[in-house]
Every structure is written in C-alpha cells, then in structure tokens.
Design a protein around this motif. Structure first.
Motif, mmCIF file in Angstrom:
data_model
loop_
_atom_site.group_PDB
_atom_site.id
_atom_site.type_symbol
_atom_site.label_atom_id
_atom_site.label_comp_id
_atom_site.label_asym_id
_atom_site.label_seq_id
_atom_site.Cartn_x
_atom_site.Cartn_y
_atom_site.Cartn_z
ATOM 1 N N SER A 50 0.938 -1.142 0.122
ATOM 2 C CA SER A 50 0.050 0.009 -0.126
ATOM 3 C C SER A 50 0.936 1.292 0.054
ATOM 4 N N ALA A 51 0.359 2.175 -0.820
ATOM 5 C CA ALA A 51 1.014 3.678 -0.818
ATOM 6 C C ALA A 51 0.630 4.298 0.204
ATOM 7 N N THR A 52 -0.223 4.086 0.898
ATOM 8 C CA THR A 52 -0.658 4.795 2.183
ATOM 9 C C THR A 52 -0.914 4.045 3.353
ATOM 10 N N GLY A 53 -1.029 4.798 4.552
ATOM 11 C CA GLY A 53 -1.001 4.136 5.820
ATOM 12 C C GLY A 53 -0.532 5.173 6.908
ATOM 13 N N ASP A 54 -0.931 4.863 8.152
ATOM 14 C CA ASP A 54 -0.216 5.577 9.362
ATOM 15 C C ASP A 54 1.093 4.779 9.363
ATOM 16 N N TRP A 74 -2.695 -2.678 14.264
ATOM 17 C CA TRP A 74 -3.313 -3.322 13.037
ATOM 18 C C TRP A 74 -4.235 -2.286 12.026
ATOM 19 N N CYS A 75 -4.552 -1.166 12.749
ATOM 20 C CA CYS A 75 -5.397 -0.547 11.800
ATOM 21 C C CYS A 75 -4.917 0.647 11.251
ATOM 22 N N SER A 76 -4.615 0.734 9.967
ATOM 23 C CA SER A 76 -3.603 1.339 9.330
ATOM 24 C C SER A 76 -4.337 3.190 8.844
ATOM 25 N N GLY A 77 -5.557 3.278 8.892
ATOM 26 C CA GLY A 77 -5.921 4.442 8.220
ATOM 27 C C GLY A 77 -5.800 4.909 6.819
ATOM 28 N N ALA A 78 -5.497 3.880 6.249
ATOM 29 C CA ALA A 78 -5.116 4.156 4.817
ATOM 30 C C ALA A 78 -6.156 4.553 3.810
ATOM 31 N N GLU A 79 -5.849 4.885 2.457
ATOM 32 C CA GLU A 79 -6.710 5.173 1.783
ATOM 33 C C GLU A 79 -7.496 3.876 0.983
ATOM 34 N N THR A 80 -9.006 3.927 0.912
ATOM 35 C CA THR A 80 -9.650 2.696 0.418
ATOM 36 C C THR A 80 -10.539 3.057 -0.959
ATOM 37 N N HIS A 81 -10.695 4.480 -0.918
ATOM 38 C CA HIS A 81 -11.886 5.204 -1.832
ATOM 39 C C HIS A 81 -13.166 4.452 -1.540
ATOM 40 N N ASP A 121 -3.902 4.028 -7.797
ATOM 41 C CA ASP A 121 -3.153 4.818 -7.019
ATOM 42 C C ASP A 121 -2.184 4.310 -6.027
ATOM 43 N N GLY A 122 -2.120 2.783 -6.024
ATOM 44 C CA GLY A 122 -1.186 2.100 -5.316
ATOM 45 C C GLY A 122 -1.652 1.516 -4.023
ATOM 46 N N ASN A 123 -3.078 1.745 -3.713
ATOM 47 C CA ASN A 123 -3.586 1.173 -2.362
ATOM 48 C C ASN A 123 -3.961 -0.141 -2.401
ATOM 49 N N TYR A 124 -3.021 -1.170 -2.537
ATOM 50 C CA TYR A 124 -3.204 -2.459 -2.819
ATOM 51 C C TYR A 124 -1.906 -3.434 -2.605
ATOM 52 N N ALA A 125 -2.142 -4.738 -2.175
ATOM 53 C CA ALA A 125 -0.927 -5.449 -2.159
ATOM 54 C C ALA A 125 -1.111 -6.418 -3.573
#
Length: 366
Positions: free
Chosen positions: A135-139, A319-326, A336-340
């Motif tokens: 993932s491109a995003t995450g805390d 365990w809770c990243s606060g990442a972008e999920t749209h 935009d790279g929000n995956y593995a």
C-alpha cells in the motif's frame, strides 16, 4: 443475339461478385472463430504454472471462496503473467473491500483444504515469490501499514490463532523492504482479546520498527529486499516442531525453529520487551496456554493477505492503518497504489497421512 449474350454476361459477372462476397464473409467468420478458439487455448491458468491446487481452496479479494482453483482465473485478484523469468501466479488484494471471516483485511489467498495436528504432523510448504506492491498509504506509526503476509500457518480450532505469519513490509520512499515472521500466542482461557505476536526479522527489520509520526519513516534497512526481488521460504512442521528456512540470492540464508506444542510464554515475566512495548499499551497482554497449539488442527495458507486497511488507528495502533480505500472502489485503489500484489513462481505442499478435512473452518468463515 448480341444483346442477349451481353445480358447473360452481366448476370454471370454479378453472380461471380456475389459468390466472392459470400465466400469472403464465410472466410472472415471462420477466421474469427479460429482466432477466438486460439485465444481460449492460449490462456495460461495458475494451475498450469503451479500444479498443486487440488490441496487448496482459493479466497478472493472480495471475500468470496472460489473453491479449488484448477483452470480458474479472476482478472481483478488472481491470474497469471510472465516476464523474462517465465510464468508467475499473481495474487492481488486492495486496502478496502469485503473480507473473509472476521478479518479486517482483504486477501487473495489459498487456504489448505485439510488440517493437521502439530504433534503428529509431517507437513511441508515451500514457495518462491516476489512482492510487487504494498500500500502507498497508511499511518507509519501503525506496525501493519505497508505490509503483506505471503504465507501462514493458521489454526482451524478454538481461537483460530496463527502460529506463523510471513510478512513483507516496505515504507514509501524506500527502495528496500523487510521480511519477518510472527508467532501468535494461543491465548490461555476463553478470552482471546489478550493475544499478541512476537516478530523475528529475516532480512531488514521486524514488525516493531515504525515511524515516529504518521508520515515519517524509520531508516531504510540496509540488508532488505527490493520490491520485485525474488525470495523463497520453506515451512516444515514435524513432531510438534516448526522449522523455517528463508533463502534469496545475495542474502544470507536464515533458519529458525519454534516448538508449537510447548509454550515459552506461560507467564508475563517470560514475555519479551518487544511485545510489552507494542502490545501491552493497547491491552493485549495475555499469556499462552502451556501446550500452545497441541491438539488443534492447523493448516497452511499462501498468497497475498494485505495487512493495510482503512480502519482508524484509534481502534488499534498495531493493526488499523487508516489508509486510503476509496470506499472500496477497486479501480481507484489499483490506480493509485492502494493494494498489495504478490507473484509466485513455484510452490509445493506435502500433506501427511494424519491430515483430515478442514471443511469446518470454511463453514464457519465463508
């Protein structure tokens, strides 16, 4: 007479043109049909690349169970590709979407259709892979951000905890990431809320190395693994002992051993500082039952279990990243790279005679 012959000639020419057009049309239709058949025959399925799918059920990134995945593909989550190294099986999972069982995270992952018991086990899983995206995003303060699990041992019984998870993690802006593995305690008692993981570094850092702020990152590991760099793992469980081996070109081979039927974490005094630092502050401070995973059916998993999600870090700071999920929009996350994404080149599984059906696990979680 000349006029009659001229008319007959015109009719014959016209008829010839019609026959030619019909013939071309039939030829074109035939060519299209043959081309379509060729395209179908050219599909390379995952089961052509790694012929071991009879031993697994495939969970997709939308939470569904695709079952035994022979001659199967799903262009969103599970398919094949190739490069100069040959054919690969692609497993892909977004940050946000429907999940399998009680997990917060999406996965495209194989789950073994049989389970085995550690004390009588003689079971083995091997794989060669490369991680292509995290993932491109995450805390950055959340340990699970920017990580993916590529192999597991999972319990099918009681708490359904995980004696093994193999991670790859890379922070944004870094060229190298870390490979590490976890042991999760099989919590004593009926309350599993106190469970925690102990992390061991293979190459690079372990799980506990995080950013000081949400968007600041620790130092890049010098001996880490690049995105797209191939590595292999070997997991063997025999007579209650788990043996791990990790290999990669230009990296030191690393081996580890863990007893799965006798715990070293039965008192809080025996728990490491790593665990106390990461898990105790959020109330995950349990101890393990003396016999660990003795008597519980366990099974292998392999694939892409995305550890980054969109849940607030206020819920769980590990365990809770606060990442972008749209809001679960798959195309936007992939754009935009929000995956593995993980590619597997080879894999094998050895299943002991003592293994039994694992259908109960799927009944509970599908």
């Amino acid at each position: 007479m000349k006029k009659l012959n001229f008319r007959i000639g015109l009719k014959l020419v016209f008829l010839g043109i019609l026959l030619s057009i019909c013939s071309c049309k039939k030829t074109n239709e035939s060519t299209k049909e043959e081309s379509s058949k060729e395209e179908v025959s050219k599909i390379v399925y995952a089961s052509d690349v790694i012929p071991f799918f009879d031993d697994w059920k495939l969970i997709l990134g939308d939470g569904s169970n695709a079952g035994i995945a022979n001659n199967f593909e799903n262009k969103d989550f599970f398919y094949t590709t190739n490069d100069e190294e040959g054919n690969w099986v692609v497993f892909k999972a977004p940050n946000g979407g429907d999940t399998h069982g009680t997990s917060n995270n999406t996965r495209t992952e194989l789950a073994q259709s049989k389970k085995w018991y550690p004390k009588t086990a003689n079971d083995k899983l091997t794989a060669t892979l490369k991680v292509m995206n995290v993932s491109a995003t995450g805390d950055a303060r959340v340990a699970a951000s920017h990580a993916v699990v590529v192999g597991q041992i999972h319990s099918a019984d009681k708490h359904e905890n995980e004696p093994l998870k193999i991670f790859y993690k890379k922070f944004p802006g870094h060229t190298k990431g870390s490979v590490f593995w976890h042991y999760e305690i099989n919590t004593l008692g009926d309350d599993n809320s106190g469970r925690w993981d102990f992390s061991s570094a293979v190459w690079g850092n372990d799980f506990s190395v995080v950013g000081k702020e949400a968007n600041t990152y620790p130092e890049e590991p010098k001996d880490g693994i690049l995105l797209g760099e191939e590595f292999s793992y070997e997991i063997e469980v025999k007579d209650g002992i788990m043996n791990l081996k990790f290999t990669s070109k230009n990296h030191e081979t690393r081996t580890f051993t863990k007893n799965l039927i006798k715990s070293e974490y039965t008192t809080k005094q025996n728990i490491s500082e790593q665990t106390k630092k990461l898990f105790f502050p959020i109330g995950q401070d349990g101890v393990e039952r003396e016999n660990a995973y003795l008597g519980e059916g366990c099974f292998f998993k392999l694939g892409c279990y995305n550890q980054t999600n969109g849940k607030s870090p206020e819920i769980n700071k590990n365990w809770c990243s606060g990442a972008e999920t749209h809001n679960g929009d798959l195309k936007k996350q992939y754009a935009d790279g929000n995956y593995a994404e993980v590619w597997f080149k080879t894999a094998s599984i050895s299943v002991s005679e003592n293994a039994v059906s694992n259908n109960g696990y799927f009944t509970k979680n599908d």
